[in-house]
Design a protein around this motif. Sequence first.
Motif, PDB file in Angstrom:
ATOM      1  N   LYS A 185      -4.752   0.772  -0.377  1.00 11.40           N
ATOM      2  CA  LYS A 185      -5.650   1.595   0.428  1.00 11.40           C
ATOM      3  C   LYS A 185      -4.884   2.830   0.868  1.00 11.40           C
ATOM      4  N   SER A 186      -5.573   3.807   1.417  1.00 11.38           N
ATOM      5  CA  SER A 186      -4.949   5.100   1.714  1.00 11.38           C
ATOM      6  C   SER A 186      -3.805   4.980   2.708  1.00 11.38           C
ATOM      7  N   SER A 187      -3.868   3.983   3.590  1.00 15.90           N
ATOM      8  CA  SER A 187      -2.813   3.839   4.599  1.00 15.90           C
ATOM      9  C   SER A 187      -1.652   2.987   4.102  1.00 15.90           C
ATOM     10  N   GLY A 188      -1.722   2.482   2.862  1.00 14.63           N
ATOM     11  CA  GLY A 188      -0.633   1.687   2.308  1.00 14.63           C
ATOM     12  C   GLY A 188      -1.134   0.368   1.736  1.00 14.63           C
ATOM     13  N   GLY A 189      -0.324  -0.244   0.884  1.00 14.88           N
ATOM     14  CA  GLY A 189      -0.709  -1.502   0.263  1.00 14.88           C
ATOM     15  C   GLY A 189      -0.588  -2.683   1.210  1.00 14.88           C
ATOM     16  N   PHE A 190      -1.261  -3.753   0.869  1.00 16.84           N
ATOM     17  CA  PHE A 190      -1.217  -4.967   1.701  1.00 16.84           C
ATOM     18  C   PHE A 190      -1.603  -6.166   0.836  1.00 16.84           C
ATOM     19  N   GLU A 191      -1.269  -7.335   1.307  1.00 18.36           N
ATOM     20  CA  GLU A 191      -1.624  -8.580   0.635  1.00 18.36           C
ATOM     21  C   GLU A 191      -2.602  -9.356   1.511  1.00 18.36           C
TER      22      GLU A 191
END
Length: 861
Positions: A101-107
């Motif tokens: 996502k625009s604010s950074g990756g995540f799991e």
Amino acid sequence: MEPLNIRQFCQVAEALYKLEDQSDFSRFVLSGHLPGDAQAIVDPFGDHDRNDRYRVTRDFDSVIGLEADLGAITSAITMYPIPKREDTLSRSIHLTAYFDKSSGGFEAPIHKIPNLCIGKWNIHNSIRVLIPELWDENRNSPYLTQDELKLFYEKGLRPAIITLLGAQATEWPADYHSELFRARDHHGRLGFMTKILREDVVGELGYYIRESLAANGLSWGMGLVFLIQIRGVKHSSTHTMTPRNADNAFQTFLYDNSLAHDMIAQSDGKWWIDVGLEVISDKGNCLVWRTDSHHHVVQSLCGLQDRVAQRITSPGSSKYTRDMASHLPGVSGCRISPGPQARGEFSVSYLQMYMTDKSVTYKIEGSHYGKFLTCQEVLKGKAEEFLHNLYTLYAAARQEIFSLARVELRVPIEHATTVMMDVDDQLLRSSILSIPKDVWWNLRAWRCLAAKLILGWQSEGSPDHRASRHALLLTASLVWLINGLHSAPDNGASSKNLMMCALPHVNRMGADPNILAFGTPTRDNDVDSQADTDSDDERLPHERHRRDATTLPAYPYGLLFFRSIRVGQKHPVPRFSSIHVLNSTLDDDSFKFFFGTTKDNIETEFFRAVAVRKAHPTRGPNKRRRTAAYHNWGQDPEQPDFQLAAQGVQLEPIPHDRGSDLGSDAEDEALRDGALEDDPLAGGIDPILTQLYRQALVDFTEKAPNPRGSARAGYCVIPVAERSTVTEAAYKSHVLSDYFRDCQYKIASPAEWTKAFDALFPPRGVDKTGAVQNYGQSLYYARWLKLRQQTTSDKTLELFRQALKSRFNKLYWIPAARTDRIWATKPEVSYKKLSALPANVPSPQIFINPLIRTRPQWNSE
């Protein structure tokens, strides 16, 4: 303690059910308490058929893919301009993935990502759009809001369709609200349109959706992916476990579901497949997993070290859920979501072992996966029909349905043709019990019937008694038990509180974790399992094993039993014993979960209306009360109705040994029944048959049915106080309204007339089994069993039946009796009515004598 296998348990249940007082039956089946208070211990291993042989097959059940585009799909797809809410992925699929996502990756777990279903192809295959940009840790729902759905359609999907289809897109709705208006009918129901997207443009859909969203100022296209899912197609790919057969089956499976193997293999997406192993009985028995086999099966199939397999199959593990089958803790399936260090050589993300017997009741409805009952339905009087149908289903299944033992592994798709290819035959034989199907289904049938009786007796009680905390605890516990007959018993937070109150307890010190109802002796940390229970209890699970508790709820007797139940003539409303136990009543949150209201409001919502409603005076107590002995107060002639003695027919001498070596347990009960005062079989045959015949006529009327609702008039218009003096005249009258407020009649064929008589006076060797109504509380029937048993000569017994039949042949009508009940009330098209009440309204069924030509009459007031 009384050790029993399942078959023996069912045999004891049947014997107790045939007794006049069925409270011992219900107490035994639900608590395991035998008359005399011996405790039954049930051992399913004693029913294992060691001579059964197994066949093993392999198949592919489901596929899950996460892709940026739809290039792997090789067919046209059916699209939804506006998605159905119920198609949103909201249940766990036991997979976690990395998202951008625009604010950074995540799991995150896949089912937590906001998503919508935009289309399907073939029958079982769906396509969802996952929008990671809409996810954050504070969002607690994967459903898109109406505003988000509107934006996605108008700013993303529709512009993409216009680009792909050009002029053909003109048939798509102009905007979101236009389609909502078109789809809604006059009753407010929605019927959304579907559109076909051609195969040649399917692969480009994702690209143009992202382009359109970006062009319209939305960042949702960042990280947007498709969830491609195939479900429920396991029997379309069955194959034996050879490399060639597995590869052929896999290629055919993908082709039949319009997926391109080469595209999947070359993509950067993530793909998983469910590979199944199915074990089938050669004898048509029910195959069930032993609970103590889980560790060994998981270790072997997943390729794990022994200590790892033991850890993830230990009671209380947050990764492991046992699904007890038929309330037998020694027999269960399981579900495991192993952590990264316990996935083995095939990278298993999810494993489940189960039995296929759930299919006969499988139905997704809300949070439930099978047929279910609620406490509100019980209190509103709607449980009887449900339980009758459930019992009937179990009874039919014991003749036809056997279950398979099945295990499924969810693995990366590259392991599709290698996992579970070399299965140890001895491992399977030692891990599975083979139980005859009649034994397996009979256990459920008797449990269902016992619960039905208890709830029925509760419904007949006074509101004050029904509203007591111990009676309501039993009501909730029975609902929980019924729903757990064909699904794993719910273990959500409220159900744990119920188990604390309703189940027997064992000492905490040194308790065997395998018999505990949940958790371990030291903690209750099986909270992760609740996502897969039938519960919709979303409260945070709280610590149920109090640190100061010296006992814990358990299944110590081999079968899920309740603690002591108070039921019988001294307890008109069955309830749990009020003797103090830890947490003897539900807490406020659990009470509201089960009953949908608070303890303070329960009487107002469910019992106040009943409290001011008196039973109609024409409603007889036809369910629990034993019919009274017939006395001739002058309503009948003093001379006998039969003259067999003049023909030389005599009754055999009464033997000194009062036990039965000939018939059923119901006959033994009749022999020692104290209600047969002055031994009615001690006289000559003519007065004995006369007494029996007249008793039967009285009992038919005493057991006349009532419609549902205590304020409604009974079907029989004869005042209750006068029913014990009913004579032949009532059954010889052609004016049916003299006896009935409503009824349905049929001019019987000679065969139907005889069949009804045979049900009322069955010949030797014909015993009533299962859910029998009316007969058990009818005194005439107990006396007929006693006469039938005492008469050892088949010829003499048949003379008795012929004499009774000749008397019946002079009656104008009789109940359309069946083997399981004297009175039936279900509307049937082959019957007619004269009462002017609707034909589809239940009413007593009667047969008109085929030997009498006069038509029935009805006098309307």
